[in-house]
Structure formats: C-alpha cells, structure tokens
Scaffold this motif. Structure first.
Motif, PDB file in Angstrom:
ATOM      1  N   ARG A  95       0.792  -1.233   0.000  1.00 40.36           N
ATOM      2  CA  ARG A  95       0.000   0.000   0.000  1.00 40.36           C
ATOM      3  C   ARG A  95       0.820   1.276   0.000  1.00 40.36           C
ATOM      4  O   ARG A  95       0.285   2.347  -0.279  1.00 40.36           O
ATOM      5  N   ARG A 130       0.401   6.477   8.402  1.00 36.68           N
ATOM      6  CA  ARG A 130      -0.996   6.301   7.959  1.00 36.68           C
ATOM      7  C   ARG A 130      -1.217   4.906   7.387  1.00 36.68           C
ATOM      8  O   ARG A 130      -2.264   4.286   7.625  1.00 36.68           O
ATOM      9  N   THR A 131      -0.253   4.405   6.635  1.00 38.27           N
ATOM     10  CA  THR A 131      -0.382   3.084   6.022  1.00 38.27           C
ATOM     11  C   THR A 131      -0.418   1.993   7.091  1.00 38.27           C
ATOM     12  O   THR A 131      -1.229   1.065   7.008  1.00 38.27           O
ATOM     13  N   ALA A 133      -1.520   2.387  10.153  1.00 38.54           N
ATOM     14  CA  ALA A 133      -2.805   2.518  10.823  1.00 38.54           C
ATOM     15  C   ALA A 133      -3.935   1.927   9.983  1.00 38.54           C
ATOM     16  O   ALA A 133      -4.789   1.194  10.512  1.00 38.54           O
ATOM     17  N   SER A 134      -3.943   2.207   8.693  1.00 38.71           N
ATOM     18  CA  SER A 134      -5.028   1.684   7.860  1.00 38.71           C
ATOM     19  C   SER A 134      -4.939   0.175   7.706  1.00 38.71           C
ATOM     20  O   SER A 134      -5.959  -0.524   7.713  1.00 38.71           O
ATOM     21  N   ARG A 136      -3.752  -1.914   9.957  1.00 39.86           N
ATOM     22  CA  ARG A 136      -4.185  -2.483  11.244  1.00 39.86           C
ATOM     23  C   ARG A 136      -5.704  -2.511  11.345  1.00 39.86           C
ATOM     24  O   ARG A 136      -6.266  -3.364  12.010  1.00 39.86           O
ATOM     25  N   ASN A 137      -6.350  -1.529  10.723  1.00 40.39           N
ATOM     26  CA  ASN A 137      -7.807  -1.415  10.829  1.00 40.39           C
ATOM     27  C   ASN A 137      -8.569  -2.290   9.862  1.00 40.39           C
ATOM     28  O   ASN A 137      -9.794  -2.346   9.921  1.00 40.39           O
ATOM     29  N   ASP A 138      -7.897  -2.951   8.952  1.00 41.25           N
ATOM     30  CA  ASP A 138      -8.589  -3.815   7.982  1.00 41.25           C
ATOM     31  C   ASP A 138      -8.935  -5.162   8.564  1.00 41.25           C
ATOM     32  O   ASP A 138      -8.378  -5.664   9.457  1.00 41.25           O
TER      33      ASP A 138
END
Length: 138
Positions: A95, A130-131, A133-134, A136-138
């Motif tokens: 990503r 940011r990458t 964090a995103s 981890r949230n998937d």
C-alpha cells in the motif's frame, strides 16, 4: 518481548548502486526509503536493534536484503514505525505510495518488494504511519 510489523525509514544521502546479495544490483536515488519487515520470530522487535547495529557499522553480517542498504556508509535509520502484534508486513509494503525497489526484501512472500523509495520530501514518514494505521484497521 513484543512482536509485530515494523517499517524502517532509511535516509540515503546520495545516489548509489547497491548489490542486494542474490537479488543483484539496484541503482538507488538519494532520499528516504521504507523497509517493512516482520518481527514475529525469536526476539521480536529486538530485530530492529540488530538493524541499527548494521547501520552504525557495529555489525558486518548481511542476512537480509536491507542489510546491504543499511551497511552502506552514510545511510541512517531516521525513524521506526511499529505495529505491535499485527501481521501486516505485506499489506503495508503493497500500500505504500512510492516506488518499490523490485525484488528487494520480499524473498519469502509473493510481494514485488518490501523496500519502497519515498523521494526526498518530508511527507513520506506520515505516509508510512498512515499506512500502518489503515492496515491495522482492515
């Protein structure tokens, strides 16, 4: 001992050619690179300390592709982004906005690369955070 995924932000002050072991030579431009790795093996995040020793010249061993970059004079680790207990190494690598250095750091998965060139701007570290964090949230 904590385990998880980490990304080293590595500053390369000048353009160079580096031979990444069996992966071969790559021309690298000056700027910031992100190497994403997994710390789920023995020692967990202590692997980062080993990377720091290679970058400082205290350790000459070259076990992983990133060691060839870290062992080059002038490179330095400017930041480490960690995601504890999150197995997101490939998700982060795929990503990240930037230019993947093909065939480097991804010999144990089907990713194109785990080393990404982020250029010479100051926004890349924020992109890496940011990458993580995103992913981890998937």
């Amino acid at each position: 001992m904590t385990s998880g995924t980490y990304t080293l932000l590595i500053e390369l002050p000048e353009s160079v050619t580096i031979t990444f072991g069996a992966a071969g030579e790559r021309e690298l431009a000056a700027g910031t690179y992100a190497y994403t790795g997994s710390a789920f093996g023995p020692g967990g995040f202590s692997r980062i300390d080993r990377h720091r020793r290679v970058a400082s010249g205290e350790n000459d061993a070259r076990h992983w592709h990133v060691d060839y970059l870290l062992g080059h004079p002038g490179t330095r680790i400017v930041e480490v982004v960690r995601s504890a207990e999150a197995d997101i190494e490939c998700a982060v690598s795929r990503r990240l906005a930037g230019e993947p250095i093909e065939g480097v750091g991804a010999s144990d998965c089907d990713c194109n690369s785990h080393l990404v060139y982020g250029g010479e701007g100051e926004a890349f570290p924020d992109e890496v955070r940011r990458t993580h964090a995103s992913a981890r949230n998937d």
